[in-house]
Design an enzyme around this catalytic site. Structure first.
Site, PDB file in Angstrom:
ATOM      1  N   SER A 208       0.616  -1.424   0.324  1.00 32.63           N
ATOM      2  CA  SER A 208      -0.336  -0.006  -0.336  1.00 32.63           C
ATOM      3  C   SER A 208       0.581   0.629  -0.261  1.00 32.63           C
ATOM      4  O   SER A 208       1.620   1.090   0.966  1.00 32.63           O
ATOM      5  CB  SER A 208      -0.705   0.354   0.893  1.00 32.63           C
ATOM      6  OG  SER A 208      -0.302   1.105   1.966  1.00 32.63           O
ATOM      7  N   LYS A 209       0.915   2.176  -1.143  1.00 32.99           N
ATOM      8  CA  LYS A 209       1.529   3.745  -0.892  1.00 32.99           C
ATOM      9  C   LYS A 209       0.966   4.014   0.540  1.00 32.99           C
ATOM     10  O   LYS A 209       2.088   5.115   0.897  1.00 32.99           O
ATOM     11  CB  LYS A 209       0.953   4.198  -1.935  1.00 32.99           C
ATOM     12  CG  LYS A 209      -0.587   4.767  -2.235  1.00 32.99           C
ATOM     13  CD  LYS A 209      -0.709   5.874  -3.811  1.00 32.99           C
ATOM     14  CE  LYS A 209      -2.268   6.196  -3.458  1.00 32.99           C
ATOM     15  NZ  LYS A 209      -2.092   6.171  -5.235  1.00 32.99           N
ATOM     16  N   ARG A 210       0.575   3.988   1.467  1.00 32.87           N
ATOM     17  CA  ARG A 210       0.278   4.771   2.779  1.00 32.87           C
ATOM     18  C   ARG A 210       1.269   3.920   3.437  1.00 32.87           C
ATOM     19  O   ARG A 210       2.092   4.839   4.461  1.00 32.87           O
ATOM     20  CB  ARG A 210      -0.994   4.753   3.184  1.00 32.87           C
ATOM     21  CG  ARG A 210      -1.783   5.954   2.750  1.00 32.87           C
ATOM     22  CD  ARG A 210      -3.216   5.793   3.513  1.00 32.87           C
ATOM     23  NE  ARG A 210      -3.751   4.639   2.338  1.00 32.87           N
ATOM     24  CZ  ARG A 210      -4.076   4.863   1.595  1.00 32.87           C
ATOM     25  NH1 ARG A 210      -4.085   5.615   0.939  1.00 32.87           N
ATOM     26  NH2 ARG A 210      -4.724   3.342   1.049  1.00 32.87           N
TER      27      ARG A 210
END
Ligand code: GLU
Length: 433
Positions: A208-210
């Site tokens: 996930s990019k977070r």
């Protein structure tokens, strides 16, 4: 004719998942003398993000897996930006309304979901998959703002671009029955579907990019070589028929078959990636490494020096970003911790000082300062001090670098040069009391 595509949405950074899909599609096209297309699914965005598009091009260029057809490099089936094809989707939706398979409601156009149908396909990776249409509902193909929905635009594009195989992530399996209902309404035959396992973090959740570093720019700045990253990505979804760990993208493109694609991916293991990257760095041509490092990782160090350091440190680097730290002591007189110097041997400070003084004398007499001579002098010093190689050479290493792990000692001395070596040995001897 094999025609495949990646269809990323340009939203900010170029994602490692895009590289992963690009690699598999590119390799499959190459294996089958087909065409690899980049299409931008940019209709869901408020505005067109040009930088995001640029980030995708430059990432693919860095990886050297460039598309045969793309928005910049046109082909006869373009345009390849969905935002430039809005009329096409509207026209297709109108046709479905006229044929009675779709209808307007609340300003949007909906596709009718027929009851009691089984949507099934033979997934090239996962085998037979089927969905019962009674579990599905009518769905919007054109929104009230006249923009198409993802599932509709995707189908129209794949048809218009004559896509033969849709090779994409498993997160799209649940979209496939809706897309099949659109193919059916349009009276068209769907392409072959192949759903690849998604990239998963150590906790098995989707990257996930977070949470995870996923930007290809990050991988580049961290100092991963594109060949190593591609090799790693190939192993996430595929295994080499000879169980090889190390192979280039070109070899992958010769050997890929959809049947060998895995149904579940190993986790994205940075330790493994670092190891693989280290192997590629070790085997890479010195001149090429010098060029990359000079340009991207150490522009402030004169290139000539970078070229001298590389053969000494490349064996130990796992990432190019470690280069500067691994050569800093060459460029700046290190501070020597006395305890580090005295902890290397059983000898007393005065004995260490004595050995360093003998070392200085012996090296002051060196005339050629070539590695062979430096080594011969080192062996002479072992004889006159009676120290073991570990004791003596580690002491000299720490005196010269302030570290216990460095490139091979005599090569390091050769690069440091005579004056600098003698000066550092004197400084170190001076600190021992
Ligand atoms: N825009 C979709 C994505 O980025 C494309 C899915 C597909 O390949 O069909 O996941």
């Amino acid at each position: 004719m094999v025609r495949v595509r990646i269809a990323p949405s340009p939203t900010g950074l170029a994602h490692v998942g895009t590289a992963y899909m690009a690699l598999f599609n590119w390799a499959f096209a190459k294996k089958n003398q087909g065409v690899f297309i980049l299409r931008l699914e940019d209709t869901d965005q408020k505005r067109h993000v040009l930088e995001a598009e640029e980030a995708i091009y430059s990432a693919l260029k860095w990886l050297n897996i460039t598309p045969d057809e793309s928005p910049v490099k046109g082909g006869s089936f373009g345009p390849y930006r969905q935002s430039e094809r809005l009329l096409r989707y509207q026209e297709a939706a109108d046709k479905l309304v006229k044929s009675g398979t779709a209808y307007s409601k609340d300003g949007a156009i909906w596709l009718k979901m027929l009851p009691n149908i089984v949507f099934k396909w033979e997934d090239a990776v996962r085998g037979k998959i089927s969905f019962d249409s009674n579990q599905l509902k009518d769905w919007v193909i054109l929104k009230s703002d006249s923009n198409p929905t993802y599932n509709f635009a995707n189908v129209i594009d794949d048809l218009d671009m004559k896509i033969s195989h849709v090779i994409r992530g498993e997160e799209h399996i649940s979209n496939t029955p809706l897309q099949l209902s659109a193919y059916q309404a349009l009276g068209q035959k769907p392409p072959v579907f192949a759903h690849l396992p998604v990239l998963r973090a150590a906790d098995h959740k989707k990257l996930s990019k977070r949470r995870d570093p996923v930007s290809l720019q990050w991988f580049r700045e961290e100092g991963y070589l594109p060949e190593a990253l591609l090799n790693f990505l190939a192993l996430q979804g595929w295994s080499h028929p000879e169980e090889k760990d190390i192979f280039l993208a070109d070899e992958f493109a010769k050997l890929i078959s959809l049947e060998r694609i895995k149904t579940s991916a190993p986790v994205f293991d940075f330790k493994k990636l670092d190891w693989l990257n280290g192997q590629y760095i070790k085997n890479k041509d010195n001149q090429e490494l010098t060029d990359i490092i000079s340009q991207e990782f150490a522009p402030e160090i004169p290139k000539e020096l970078v070229g001298k350091f590389i053969p000494l440190v490349k064996e130990r680097l796992r990432k190019l970003s470690e280069f500067k730290g691994s050569v800093d002591f060459f460029l700046k007189t290190p501070e020597i911790k006395l305890s580090l110097l005295t902890n290397q041997t059983k000898y007393s400070p005065s004995e260490i000082k004595q050995a360093l003084i003998q070392t200085i004398k012996a090296y002051e007499n060196s005339s050629t300062w070539a590695v062979a001579e430096l080594e011969a002098t080192g062996h002479y010093l072992l004889e006159i001090t009676g120290w073991t190689p570990r004791e003596l050479f580690m002491t000299i290493r720490v005196a010269l670098s302030g570290k216990t792990a460095t490139p091979p000692l005599f090569e390091m001395m050769a690069v440091l040069g005579k004056d600098e070596t003698i000066e550092r040995l004197k400084l170190a001897a001076g600190t021992v009391k």
